[in-house]
Every structure is written in structure tokens, then in C-alpha cells.
Write a protein that holds these residues in place. Structure first.
Motif, PDB file in Angstrom:
ATOM      1  N   ALA A 513       6.463 -16.040 -28.939  1.00 25.16           N
ATOM      2  CA  ALA A 513       7.763 -16.546 -29.372  1.00 25.16           C
ATOM      3  C   ALA A 513       7.879 -18.039 -29.101  1.00 25.16           C
ATOM      4  O   ALA A 513       8.377 -18.805 -29.935  1.00 25.16           O
ATOM      5  N   ASP A 514       7.407 -18.478 -27.939  1.00 24.46           N
ATOM      6  CA  ASP A 514       7.465 -19.900 -27.601  1.00 24.46           C
ATOM      7  C   ASP A 514       6.638 -20.736 -28.578  1.00 24.46           C
ATOM      8  O   ASP A 514       7.054 -21.832 -28.980  1.00 24.46           O
ATOM      9  N   VAL A 515       5.482 -20.195 -28.956  1.00 20.92           N
ATOM     10  CA  VAL A 515       4.613 -20.926 -29.901  1.00 20.92           C
ATOM     11  C   VAL A 515       5.257 -20.972 -31.283  1.00 20.92           C
ATOM     12  O   VAL A 515       5.290 -22.022 -31.928  1.00 20.92           O
ATOM     13  N   ALA A 534      12.710 -17.173 -36.884  1.00 21.60           N
ATOM     14  CA  ALA A 534      13.107 -15.767 -36.989  1.00 21.60           C
ATOM     15  C   ALA A 534      12.109 -14.872 -36.267  1.00 21.60           C
ATOM     16  O   ALA A 534      12.493 -13.901 -35.594  1.00 21.60           O
ATOM     17  N   GLY A 535      10.818 -15.186 -36.397  1.00 23.25           N
ATOM     18  CA  GLY A 535       9.805 -14.426 -35.665  1.00 23.25           C
ATOM     19  C   GLY A 535       9.995 -14.551 -34.170  1.00 23.25           C
ATOM     20  O   GLY A 535       9.889 -13.561 -33.423  1.00 23.25           O
ATOM     21  N   ALA A 536      10.291 -15.763 -33.698  1.00 25.25           N
ATOM     22  CA  ALA A 536      10.543 -15.977 -32.275  1.00 25.25           C
ATOM     23  C   ALA A 536      11.753 -15.177 -31.818  1.00 25.25           C
ATOM     24  O   ALA A 536      11.739 -14.554 -30.738  1.00 25.25           O
ATOM     25  N   TYR A 537      12.796 -15.170 -32.628  1.00 22.59           N
ATOM     26  CA  TYR A 537      14.025 -14.451 -32.264  1.00 22.59           C
ATOM     27  C   TYR A 537      13.742 -12.957 -32.120  1.00 22.59           C
ATOM     28  O   TYR A 537      14.182 -12.308 -31.162  1.00 22.59           O
ATOM     29  N   GLU A 538      12.998 -12.385 -33.060  1.00 23.88           N
ATOM     30  CA  GLU A 538      12.725 -10.947 -33.008  1.00 23.88           C
ATOM     31  C   GLU A 538      11.843 -10.592 -31.813  1.00 23.88           C
ATOM     32  O   GLU A 538      12.032  -9.543 -31.190  1.00 23.88           O
ATOM     33  N   LEU A 539      10.887 -11.433 -31.507  1.00 20.76           N
ATOM     34  CA  LEU A 539      10.032 -11.158 -30.348  1.00 20.76           C
ATOM     35  C   LEU A 539      10.838 -11.170 -29.053  1.00 20.76           C
ATOM     36  O   LEU A 539      10.542 -10.420 -28.118  1.00 20.76           O
ATOM     37  N   ARG A 540      11.865 -11.998 -28.993  1.00 21.42           N
ATOM     38  CA  ARG A 540      12.675 -12.096 -27.774  1.00 21.42           C
ATOM     39  C   ARG A 540      13.778 -11.046 -27.703  1.00 21.42           C
ATOM     40  O   ARG A 540      14.085 -10.531 -26.624  1.00 21.42           O
ATOM     41  N   HIS A 541      14.394 -10.748 -28.843  1.00 22.84           N
ATOM     42  CA  HIS A 541      15.601  -9.918 -28.835  1.00 22.84           C
ATOM     43  C   HIS A 541      15.468  -8.623 -29.619  1.00 22.84           C
ATOM     44  O   HIS A 541      16.379  -7.784 -29.553  1.00 22.84           O
ATOM     45  N   GLY A 542      14.397  -8.434 -30.368  1.00 26.19           N
ATOM     46  CA  GLY A 542      14.295  -7.304 -31.263  1.00 26.19           C
ATOM     47  C   GLY A 542      14.886  -7.631 -32.618  1.00 26.19           C
ATOM     48  O   GLY A 542      15.435  -8.712 -32.838  1.00 26.19           O
ATOM     49  N   ILE A 543      14.784  -6.709 -33.543  1.00 28.74           N
ATOM     50  CA  ILE A 543      15.296  -6.910 -34.897  1.00 28.74           C
ATOM     51  C   ILE A 543      16.819  -7.026 -34.835  1.00 28.74           C
ATOM     52  O   ILE A 543      17.485  -6.134 -34.294  1.00 28.74           O
ATOM     53  N   PRO A 544      17.388  -8.094 -35.351  1.00 28.41           N
ATOM     54  CA  PRO A 544      18.838  -8.307 -35.215  1.00 28.41           C
ATOM     55  C   PRO A 544      19.643  -7.361 -36.085  1.00 28.41           C
ATOM     56  O   PRO A 544      19.176  -6.892 -37.126  1.00 28.41           O
ATOM     57  N   SER A 660      14.270  16.409 -54.148  1.00 28.67           N
ATOM     58  CA  SER A 660      13.608  16.624 -52.855  1.00 28.67           C
ATOM     59  C   SER A 660      12.519  15.596 -52.578  1.00 28.67           C
ATOM     60  O   SER A 660      12.107  15.396 -51.437  1.00 28.67           O
ATOM     61  N   MET A 661      12.044  14.937 -53.620  1.00 29.57           N
ATOM     62  CA  MET A 661      10.977  13.953 -53.452  1.00 29.57           C
ATOM     63  C   MET A 661      11.496  12.547 -53.180  1.00 29.57           C
ATOM     64  O   MET A 661      10.733  11.675 -52.777  1.00 29.57           O
ATOM     65  N   ILE A 662      12.783  12.299 -53.420  1.00 34.95           N
ATOM     66  CA  ILE A 662      13.339  10.969 -53.239  1.00 34.95           C
ATOM     67  C   ILE A 662      13.404  10.622 -51.757  1.00 34.95           C
ATOM     68  O   ILE A 662      13.853  11.417 -50.940  1.00 34.95           O
ATOM     69  N   THR A 663      12.953   9.424 -51.408  1.00 34.73           N
ATOM     70  CA  THR A 663      12.988   8.980 -50.012  1.00 34.73           C
ATOM     71  C   THR A 663      13.939   7.804 -49.857  1.00 34.73           C
ATOM     72  O   THR A 663      14.211   7.075 -50.801  1.00 34.73           O
ATOM     73  N   GLU A 664      14.433   7.634 -48.648  1.00 33.54           N
ATOM     74  CA  GLU A 664      15.303   6.509 -48.313  1.00 33.54           C
ATOM     75  C   GLU A 664      14.455   5.368 -47.759  1.00 33.54           C
ATOM     76  O   GLU A 664      13.560   5.594 -46.943  1.00 33.54           O
ATOM     77  N   PHE A 665      14.735   4.147 -48.166  1.00 31.00           N
ATOM     78  CA  PHE A 665      14.076   2.984 -47.600  1.00 31.00           C
ATOM     79  C   PHE A 665      14.927   2.439 -46.461  1.00 31.00           C
ATOM     80  O   PHE A 665      16.156   2.382 -46.558  1.00 31.00           O
ATOM     81  N   ASN A 666      14.284   2.025 -45.401  1.00 32.78           N
ATOM     82  CA  ASN A 666      14.964   1.443 -44.251  1.00 32.78           C
ATOM     83  C   ASN A 666      14.526  -0.009 -44.125  1.00 32.78           C
ATOM     84  O   ASN A 666      13.342  -0.302 -43.960  1.00 32.78           O
ATOM     85  N   SER A 667      15.480  -0.925 -44.190  1.00 31.43           N
ATOM     86  CA  SER A 667      15.132  -2.350 -44.162  1.00 31.43           C
ATOM     87  C   SER A 667      14.995  -2.900 -42.750  1.00 31.43           C
ATOM     88  O   SER A 667      14.930  -4.109 -42.562  1.00 31.43           O
ATOM     89  N   SER A 668      14.942  -2.030 -41.760  1.00 34.69           N
ATOM     90  CA  SER A 668      14.776  -2.496 -40.373  1.00 34.69           C
ATOM     91  C   SER A 668      13.379  -2.185 -39.836  1.00 34.69           C
ATOM     92  O   SER A 668      13.193  -2.030 -38.636  1.00 34.69           O
ATOM     93  N   TYR A 669      12.420  -2.083 -40.743  1.00 32.53           N
ATOM     94  CA  TYR A 669      11.069  -1.801 -40.257  1.00 32.53           C
ATOM     95  C   TYR A 669      10.485  -3.013 -39.535  1.00 32.53           C
ATOM     96  O   TYR A 669      10.900  -4.155 -39.742  1.00 32.53           O
ATOM     97  N   GLU A 670       9.516  -2.752 -38.673  1.00 33.46           N
ATOM     98  CA  GLU A 670       8.901  -3.826 -37.882  1.00 33.46           C
ATOM     99  C   GLU A 670       8.010  -4.706 -38.740  1.00 33.46           C
ATOM    100  O   GLU A 670       7.240  -4.221 -39.562  1.00 33.46           O
ATOM    101  N   ILE A 671       8.114  -5.990 -38.514  1.00 37.34           N
ATOM    102  CA  ILE A 671       7.132  -6.941 -39.019  1.00 37.34           C
ATOM    103  C   ILE A 671       6.210  -7.341 -37.874  1.00 37.34           C
ATOM    104  O   ILE A 671       4.988  -7.351 -38.014  1.00 37.34           O
ATOM    105  N   LEU A 672       6.808  -7.637 -36.749  1.00 36.40           N
ATOM    106  CA  LEU A 672       6.054  -7.916 -35.522  1.00 36.40           C
ATOM    107  C   LEU A 672       6.155  -6.705 -34.615  1.00 36.40           C
ATOM    108  O   LEU A 672       7.246  -6.160 -34.431  1.00 36.40           O
ATOM    109  N   PRO A 673       5.050  -6.261 -34.041  1.00 39.27           N
ATOM    110  CA  PRO A 673       5.067  -5.024 -33.252  1.00 39.27           C
ATOM    111  C   PRO A 673       5.906  -5.162 -31.986  1.00 39.27           C
ATOM    112  O   PRO A 673       6.033  -6.235 -31.409  1.00 39.27           O
TER     113      PRO A 673
END
Length: 676
Positions: A513-515, A534-544, A660-673
Motif C-alpha cells: 500500500a505504501d508503494v 485506490a489499490g492502497a486504500y483497499e489494502l489498508r481498509h478493505g473494499i470500500p 434456474s441458470m441465471i446467476t447474480e453478479f457481485n461487484s465487490s469481488y477482490e482485485i487484490l487478495p
């Protein structure tokens, strides 16, 4: 409930839900942004390092800060500013907030902002009503990421690009009425197919006036298809990536979001669309509306797939849409979109220069500020023309000498003569990711090395790297040393591997995050700055988490083609679908004469327009207009049944299988682990 009614209910519920999901995805993807700014005083931000500060000093010596013409042009013609700096919706969520950027008016050079970017951010603080040509052309700036422009006609106004949201366009019109007098709107021009240029239409005109012919809406060819389709298919992924490029939930302060290159930010009010009544189809087309003569220039494949410039010969004024603004744009936009054509963009600017630029006395656009005087106009047009051409030509020159997509961003540099011109700077795009885009357009993503043709996924390759580097402690120690030396890109190379190998390694995430933060501070491009911060923020605080109002209008639903909708159903089907199921559906919408053959086979849904299956498992007949009314809650299923407007014939279990085949998309998936 009888089985027939139950199944029809399931069908209509499925259609309503699916269309709602599509539209929500579409506009959250593009414009439904966080309505409140979170953690405005985030204490985790670090100060810029000595290496970052040294880089700033280098830029201050090299860049043409003595050239103050942009400051003079950005202030020229100011008439009045509104009394408010924040706008809230009826429900209380924040739609627009210029107040949050007030720190940029302190006449202070912030060490956490690239000096060139701070200059751009200050210029984009223009807020209010401005005169472009006395008694003829006016703009309201600072009410959205885009400008709204008013051309005085014989008896009223011709409006160009009514912002993103109706709340803001209505306030802009009120400001014009208060200061210039109240006149009717005679026509509206959509310069191109991006939502910040049409979404606020309902704030200034009514559908009734458009449908009656009282007001014309004019747009370039292909507008409706492009306005709907660009962000649908990959909408959920674009929504997630948008947080990075636009930094939509970053704190607004010197350590966070400071600008969006072509404007401050995006408004988050109610978005809609009234379809155009006139389409400009020729390369050049002349039209006169209420005494105002306009020459439209179609420029497809530039900043948008459907876009046009406009020249006013009687005023010697050139409207450059979003093709020429105050920044070099994105050839590849980081949120995700089709790669644009830098050479075609350059050629269209050249066409504008030779057709109109040599006679123009003012050039204005849907973003930024105007330029006055023919010499100044030609200077800016040539700077941007040559920048896009040089990007295309030099990158392909290097590619033909063997430089790959994984090397070009570290090699290609804009010629020094262009670096000395502010109009050639990449505040929205960047030389780095745009140069990679050129190679990707012509040669694709592969660098021709077989070792990179089928790469391991990061979570598979990272543990191997960490093991070979001697484990996490050695990586941490080496990263600290690299950071102390200012070798931030080298530090990222090893820390990123460690974070993917050990997502719960807090020290590694903090260092990464610092880098990211230091690199973000160093970037002139808002897209790059926001992405790293934004990457630094997520690494420090999680997905906002933040409020994301569903700012879409009913006419956006009716504008979506049935074929686009069916294609999107295929995308929303889940994985590992049953391979032993096969069915076909015939869909017919009598009111527009469309028919489709829909087939599920080999675990895949396909459709073809203009055909019906010979022996379908199911046949559905419903007017497109009735389907839209159900989706928009203007009618209900009982009414349609009584009126016999839905006909279903065949095996109704097909619907159950499809649903029954339709799925929901979730926009809060991880980009950074380790950030979810």
C-alpha cells in the motif's frame, strides 16, 4: 393459482428482474457512483517520500509553468456562480460536491500531488456560468464532469450535452435563466454516446415536447446502439474497475482524489435518455435550426464509437465535442472498453483543422475551457493531432523492431517538443497504458514469447516465487531496502507476489500500500493516480462500501434492443451448466415485427434475429411496448392477462430451466487478495 398463471407470473418476474439487473449494472458501471465521500480525513495516508519530492522538483524545472494562458482562458467570460456548492437529492444523498475540492483554492503547492496534475485540478475548479461569444454562446461549467452549452438562437436556446443527471442540468438551466433571461429550448444536441453527454436530458426538456416535434434532439449515426451497448456485456466488471480509474470512493483531499482530468468528478443524480429525433449520417452535414447554421462532422471511432463535432460558420466557432479537450485522452480506458484508434483520432482532428480550424476564432468543447484566437486554436489542434499520431506511429515503429507489449510502456516517450505543450499532456490517459493499447489494437496481448502464452494465474505462480526468494521475511527486508532507494516498481514486483501468495500477511499488504501510494503521488494522469491510490486504500481498509444510487431513467430500458437483452441473458448464465439439456424458444414481438430463435445447446445460450425454430419447445408472443410497460411498472400482469397481450405456447418447464441458470453478479469481488 392455476399452473398457467403461475408460469406466466414466473416469466414476467424473470423478465422484470433481468432487465432491472441489466440496467442497474449498466449505470452503476458508468455513472452510479458513491454518493457520500468516505473517510475524508483518512489518517492512514503517508507523506510523500524524498524520492517523490525530488521528482516533483525535476518536473517544476522541465515543464512550461510560465505558460499561464490556460488560466486566463479558464477564467475568461465568467458571469455568475451559484450560491450552492453541494447538491442533494430529494432523498438526501449527495449528488454533487464542489466544496470537497476547496483545498485546491488555497494557492498552496501540495507535495502529494504531481505539480502538473495540481495545475490541471486547479483549472477544473471553474464553477458557474461563462460567456464564450457575447450574446451567442454560453457554458455552465463545474456542475458535472462535463459542460452544458447554450447556443442563442433566434427565439430560444440550442443546448449541447445536458450533463449526466437531470438534477444538475435543471440547476444549470436555472442559472442561465436567472442571468440571461428565460427562453424556450428549441433543440438539444448529443455530441456522443457517453452518459455524461445525454443523461441529464429530463432536467431541461420533456418527452412530450420532443415527441410532439416541438424540440428536436440531434445525435450522430449509431448513437442509440452505442449509448446502450458499450457497458452492458462486461458491466459488472467495469463497475468494479471504475472504482480504481475514477477513484470514486477515495477521500477528496491532497492525498486522495483531486481531479478527473476532464472535470472534477461525476454527478450521481437521476440519469435518463430521450432517443434522438434526427440522426446525422453523412461525414459532413449542414443544418439550420431557428436561425443558427451548423455543420456537423461525424468522427466515429475517436473518443467514442459514435461522436460528432460541430462548426458554426456564422460565428466562426468550432465545437470539438470530446475529441479535443485539455488533455490527451484514453486509447485504452482502464475501467474497460474497446481499444480506440489513435491514428483515426489524429486524422479526424486533422480533418477538423483543415475544414474548420483555419477559420475558427473560438474552439470550445464538452469538457474543460475554450480557446480563443485562430493562432491559439491551431496550436492546440496540432498539438493533439500530433500527439495521437506520434503515439500510433512511434509505438508501431518500435513494435516492428521487436519491442513487445510488456516493454513498450518503459520505452516510448512523447517527443520533447510536445512535452513542452500543456495540450499534449496525458491527464486522462497516460503514455504508459496508451502505448500498450496501440500494440494491443494491432498485435493483441501476447508478447510472442511462448513462456507467456499460457501463464499461471497469480495465486498459482506467487507461492513459487516466494519460495524461490527465500520466504516472506527476506522479501519484506528487500522491499524495505528498495523503497528506501526509491525503486518502487522493483518493490511492487516482489511485494505483489508475496501478497498473492500470502493474502493475510498484513505487513506485506501495508508495504505494498505504501508503494502504491508513492507511485500514485508521482503520476500526472488521474487514471493512474486514482488506480494506485485506490489499490492502497483497499489494502489498508478493505473494499470500500458506499451508497450507489441507481441513477437510470425509464427510457434507457426502452432503448435497449431485444437482441442486446438476449445476448446479455447468455452472459448471465452460470458455469458448469447441464450439458444434456437442449431447448429452443421462439420469441415474437408483433408491434415492431421482430422475431428471434433462442436456443440452449452445448451448455450455451444463443439467439438469432429474423428467424424462428421450426419445432420450438416454447413460443412466446408479447408486444415489445407491453413488455416495456411491465418492466417500468406502468401496468401489471393481471391487466395484460385480461387484455390477452401475452401468448405462451409449449413446454413451460423451459422457463424454469432458464431461470434456474441465471446467476447474480457481485461487484465487490477482490482485485487484490485479502481485501474482501
Amino acid at each position: 393459482m392455476p399452473i398457467k398463471k403461475k408460469l406466466i407470473n414466473q416469466l414476467i418476474f424473470f423478465l422484470i428482474s433481468l432487465f432491472t439487473i441489466i440496467v442497474c449494472d449498466l449505470f452503476k458501471c458508468s455513472f452510479a457512483l458513491g454518493s457520500e465521500i468516505i473517510n475524508q480525513n483518512d489518517k492512514s495516508s503517508k507523506e510523500p517520500s524524498k524520492h517523490t519530492i525530488a521528482l516533483y522538483e525535476k518536473y517544476r524545472k522541465e515543464l512550461p509553468f510560465a505558460d499561464k494562458r490556460d488560466y486566463e482562458e479558464a477564467k475568461r467570460g465568467f458571469i455568475a456562480a451559484p450560491k450552492f456548492k453541494q447538491v442533494r437529492s430529494d432523498k438526501g444523498h449527495l449528488i454533487w460536491d464542489m466544496e470537497s475540492y476547496s483545498f485546491l483554492l488555497n494557492h498552496k503547492q501540495y507535495p502529494s500531488i504531481h505539480p502538473s496534475l495540481q495545475r490541471q485540478a486547479e483549472l477544473n475548479m471553474a464553477y458557474g456560468l461563462y460567456e464564450v461569444i457575447p450574446k451567442k454562446i454560453y457554458q455552465v461549467r463545474g456542475f458535472d464532469i462535463s459542460n452544458i452549452t447554450f447556443i442563442k438562437s433566434k427565439t430560444g436556446w440550442i443546448v449541447f450535452d445536458p450533463l449526466i443527471s437531470s438534477e444538475m442540468s435543471k440547476l444549470a438551466l436555472n442559472l442561465v435563466n436567472q442571468n440571461l433571461g428565460t427562453f424556450p429550448i428549441k433543440a438539444v444536441i448529443y455530441s456522443h454516446s457517453h452518459g455524461d453527454h445525454f443523461g441529464g436530458i429530463h432536467g431541461i426538456v420533456s418527452e412530450e415536447d420532443v415527441n410532439s416535434g416541438k424540440i428536436q434532439i440531434i445525435a450522430p449515426k449509431g448513437f442509440m446502439e452505442e449509448a446502450i451497448s458499450e457497458n452492458v456485456y462486461a458491466g459488472n466488471a467495469m463497475n468494479r474497475r471504475l472504482y480504481y480509474q475514477y477513484g470514486i470512493l477515495l477521500p477528496r483531499n491532497p492525498y486522495g482524489h483531486v481531479d478527473q482530468a476532464i472535470g472534477k468528478n461525476l454527478s450521481t443524480g437521476t440519469m435518463g435518455l430521450i432517443p434522438p429525433t434526427v440522426s446525422i449520417k453523412k461525414d459532413y452535414e449542414t443544418m439550420e435550426i431557428d436561425g443558427v447554421k451548423m455543420i456537423f462532422q461525424n468522427t466515429p471511432g475517436t473518443e467514442a464509437p459514435s461522436e460528432m463535432n460541430t462548426y458554426f460558420p456564422d460565428m466562426k466557432a468550432f465545437w470539438a465535442a470530446e475529441n479535443i479537450t485539455s488533455t490527451i485522452h484514453n486509447i485504452y480506458t482502464l475501467r474497460g472498453a474497446l481499444v480506440r484508434d489513435a491514428l483515426k483520432w489524429s486524422k479526424h482532428i486533422n480533418d477538423s483543422l483543415y475544414h474548420f480550424g483555419k477559420n475558427s476564432e473560438v474552439m470550445f468543447s464538452s469538457h474543460s475551457w475554450p480557446r480563443w484566437g485562430n493562432e491559439r486554436i491551431q496550436e492546440v489542434m496540432r498539438a493533439q493531432r500530433d500527439t495521437y499520431a506520434n503515439l500510433n506511429n512511434s509505438v508501431l515503429h518500435l513494435a516492428n523492431k521487436g519491442v513487445t507489449i510488456n516493454e513498450i510502456h518503459n520505452i516510448y516517450k512523447l517527443p520533447t517538443i510536445l512535452q513542452k505543450q500543456w495540450a499534449a499532456h496525458s491527464y486522462h490517459g497516460s503514455e504508459g497504458h496508451n502505448s500498450r493499447a496501440v500494440i494491443n489494437r494491432y498485435l493483441g496481448y501476447w508478447d510472442s514469447n511462448p513462456a507467456t502464452l499460457i501463464p499461471l494465474s497469480p495465486n498459482e505462480s506467487a507461492p513459487l516465487y516466494v519460495e524461490m526468494m527465500g520466504g516472506s521475511e527476506k522479501i519484506i527486508a528487500k522491499a524495505i531496502k528498495l523503497n528506501d532507494e526509491g525503486k518502487y516498481m522493483h518493490s511492487i514486483e516482489i511485494l505483489n507476489k508475496l501478497v498473492f501468495a500470502e493474502p493475510n500477511h498484513q505487513r506485506a499488504k501495508e508495504l505494498l500500500a505504501d508503494v502504491f501510494e508513492q507511485i500514485g503521488y508521482q503520476k500526472e494522469s488521474t487514471s493512474l493516480r486514482n488506480s494506485f491510490l485506490a489499490g492502497a486504500y483497499e489494502l489498508r481498509h478493505g473494499i470500500p462500501k458506499g451508497n450507489t444510487p441507481k441513477s437510470f431513467g425509464p427510457k434507457m430500458v426502452s432503448a435497449m434492443s431485444t437482441e442486446l437483452w438476449l445476448d446479455y441473458i447468455g452472459i448471465r448464465l452460470g458455469l458448469n451448466l447441464p450439458e444434456n439439456i437442449h431447448f429452443s424458444i421462439n420469441l415474437f414481438t408483433p408491434d415492431n415485427g421482430e422475431k428471434f430463435a433462442i436456443e440452449f445447446s452445448n451448455a450455451t445460450l444463443t439467439n438469432i434475429k429474423g428467424f424462428h425454430a421450426e419445432k420450438p419447445d416454447l413460443a412466446v408472443t408479447i408486444n415489445r411496448s407491453d413488455l416495456e410497460n411491465v418492466m417500468l411498472y406502468k401496468t401489471n400482469l393481471k391487466s395484460l392477462e385480461k387484455e390477452r397481450k401475452v401468448k405462451i405456447k409449449g413446454n413451460r418447464k423451459v422457463f424454469e430451466q432458464l431461470i434456474s441458470m441465471i446467476t447474480e453478479f457481485n461487484s465487490s469481488y477482490e482485485i487484490l487478495p485479502g481485501t474482501s
